[in-house]
Write a protein that holds these residues in place. Structure first.
Motif, PDB file in Angstrom:
ATOM      1  N   ASN A  55       0.812  -1.215   0.000  1.00  0.00           N
ATOM      2  CA  ASN A  55       0.000   0.000   0.000  1.00  0.00           C
ATOM      3  C   ASN A  55       0.849   1.270   0.000  1.00  0.00           C
ATOM      4  O   ASN A  55       0.578   2.228   0.728  1.00  0.00           O
ATOM      5  CB  ASN A  55      -0.969  -0.008   1.183  1.00  0.00           C
ATOM      6  CG  ASN A  55      -2.019  -1.099   1.056  1.00  0.00           C
ATOM      7  OD1 ASN A  55      -2.431  -1.461  -0.046  1.00  0.00           O
ATOM      8  ND2 ASN A  55      -2.448  -1.652   2.182  1.00  0.00           N
ATOM      9  N   GLY A  56       1.919   1.258  -0.786  1.00  0.00           N
ATOM     10  CA  GLY A  56       2.720   2.453  -0.993  1.00  0.00           C
ATOM     11  C   GLY A  56       3.852   2.681  -0.027  1.00  0.00           C
ATOM     12  O   GLY A  56       4.608   3.646  -0.175  1.00  0.00           O
ATOM     13  N   ALA A  57       4.012   1.809   0.967  1.00  0.00           N
ATOM     14  CA  ALA A  57       5.112   1.933   1.923  1.00  0.00           C
ATOM     15  C   ALA A  57       5.800   0.576   2.049  1.00  0.00           C
ATOM     16  O   ALA A  57       5.299  -0.443   1.568  1.00  0.00           O
ATOM     17  CB  ALA A  57       4.596   2.403   3.278  1.00  0.00           C
ATOM     18  N   VAL A  58       6.951   0.548   2.708  1.00  0.00           N
ATOM     19  CA  VAL A  58       7.689  -0.716   2.825  1.00  0.00           C
ATOM     20  C   VAL A  58       7.067  -1.582   3.919  1.00  0.00           C
ATOM     21  O   VAL A  58       6.911  -1.138   5.067  1.00  0.00           O
ATOM     22  CB  VAL A  58       9.174  -0.464   3.137  1.00  0.00           C
ATOM     23  CG1 VAL A  58       9.916  -1.804   3.222  1.00  0.00           C
ATOM     24  CG2 VAL A  58       9.809   0.414   2.068  1.00  0.00           C
ATOM     25  N   GLY A  59       6.692  -2.780   3.546  1.00  0.00           N
ATOM     26  CA  GLY A  59       6.199  -3.768   4.485  1.00  0.00           C
ATOM     27  C   GLY A  59       6.870  -5.089   4.167  1.00  0.00           C
ATOM     28  O   GLY A  59       8.031  -5.113   3.743  1.00  0.00           O
ATOM     29  N   ALA A  60       6.140  -6.196   4.316  1.00  0.00           N
ATOM     30  CA  ALA A  60       6.730  -7.500   4.020  1.00  0.00           C
ATOM     31  C   ALA A  60       5.646  -8.467   3.584  1.00  0.00           C
ATOM     32  O   ALA A  60       4.469  -8.310   3.922  1.00  0.00           O
ATOM     33  CB  ALA A  60       7.465  -8.048   5.244  1.00  0.00           C
ATOM     34  N   VAL A  61       6.059  -9.474   2.811  1.00  0.00           N
ATOM     35  CA  VAL A  61       5.176 -10.574   2.436  1.00  0.00           C
ATOM     36  C   VAL A  61       5.770 -11.865   2.984  1.00  0.00           C
ATOM     37  O   VAL A  61       6.981 -12.025   3.051  1.00  0.00           O
ATOM     38  CB  VAL A  61       5.010 -10.680   0.904  1.00  0.00           C
ATOM     39  CG1 VAL A  61       4.262  -9.480   0.365  1.00  0.00           C
ATOM     40  CG2 VAL A  61       6.361 -10.836   0.201  1.00  0.00           C
TER      41      VAL A  61
END
Length: 287
Positions: free
Chosen positions: A224-230
């Motif tokens: 959603n437009g920011a750094v996260g993780a999968v």
């Protein structure tokens, strides 16, 4: 192209059978001919897959898939969670079959658009548009400046490295004192007595340390437009971590596992392969 070693093997066998049945004596460019056959086989398999989308498996399968040696070297685990391969396969699954074929063939393997056009049964101009549209989706659209993106990536990298190592001190160093971890019901499936919400750095760090096996399948991605993780064992998306970062600390972690919610998450890569880099080999995840 397919994201599965088993399906890739099936595609190669089908290509071989079709090639054996054909008259190859008049073929001027054998490599291009075989690429066309293989591309069409893969495209047919992708279209068939899109018609029979698989339901997400129970997350308890992660315990069976991941190595059970809790002392495994994190450097070795990095081979399993290839920096581009794992997240790339997740993002590729959001593309249509023709978009995926055009992007993979051109951007990862530098196949010319006139050859791709034959495979996807479009004009070269249309094949170029397919790849361009896919490229925009793979890159994602960051909602923050590039300087903030780099800072967030460093924080998420540190969090995932500490999670894989089960390093409490390193986790405490990257978590804000009042951090909140929330998770939906699907994300908690198979984890008895784990609360939907955990508050405080120590509590979140202790819980994270119990999820080393899941962390081995995690890698940074744009969420959603920011750094996260999968979290994606062998490229199959199971969880998304929407990570809120304030300064250089993680202030919130929202773990999404519900299939309906996962479909609504906007994903992209923080690292994108380029044609100049040459063909990519996607490690354990498949061909």
């Amino acid at each position: 192209m397919l994201g599965s070693a088993d399906e890739a093997d099936d595609a190669v066998q089908e290509t071989w059978l079709r090639a054996c049945r054909a008259d190859s004596g008049s073929i001027d460019n054998l490599t291009a001919w075989l690429t066309t056959i293989t591309g069409r086989v893969c495209l047919d398999m992708l279209r068939s897959r899109s018609r029979r989308r698989e339901d997400l498996a129970d997350l308890t399968e992660l315990d069976m898939l991941a190595p059970h040696d809790e002392t495994a070297d994190p450097a070795d685990e990095a081979v399993l969670a290839d920096s581009v391969g794992l997240a790339l396969l997740v993002v590729l699954d959001t593309l249509g079959p023709a978009e995926r074929a055009a992007f993979v063939l051109h951007d990862l393997f530098a196949v010319p658009f006139d050859e791709i056009a034959v495979i996807v049964e479009r004009s070269p101009a249309a094949a170029k548009k397919l790849a361009s549209r896919a490229r925009r989706r793979v890159h994602g659209t960051p909602d923050i400046p590039s300087s903030d993106l780099a800072r967030q990536r460093a924080v998420v990298d540190a969090f995932l490295a500490a999670s894989r190592a089960g390093d409490i001190d390193a986790l405490l160093a990257v978590l804000a004192p009042d951090v909140v971890r929330r998770a939906d019901y699907a994300a908690l499936r198979g984890q008895a007595k784990v609360p939907a919400e955990v508050r405080g750095a120590r509590a979140v760090a202790e819980e994270t340390r119990t999820n080393i096996r899941r962390a081995r399948f995690a890698w940074p991605a744009l969420v959603n437009g920011a750094v996260g993780a999968v979290v994606a064992p062998y490229g199959r998306l199971r969880l998304v971590l929407e990570i809120g970062i304030v300064g250089d600390r993680i202030a919130s972690i929202d773990v999404i596992g519900d299939p309906a919610r996962l479909k609504g998450v906007r994903l992209g890569l923080t690292d994108v392969p380029s044609p100049a880099a040459g063909p990519r080999r996607l490690s354990v995840q498949g061909a």
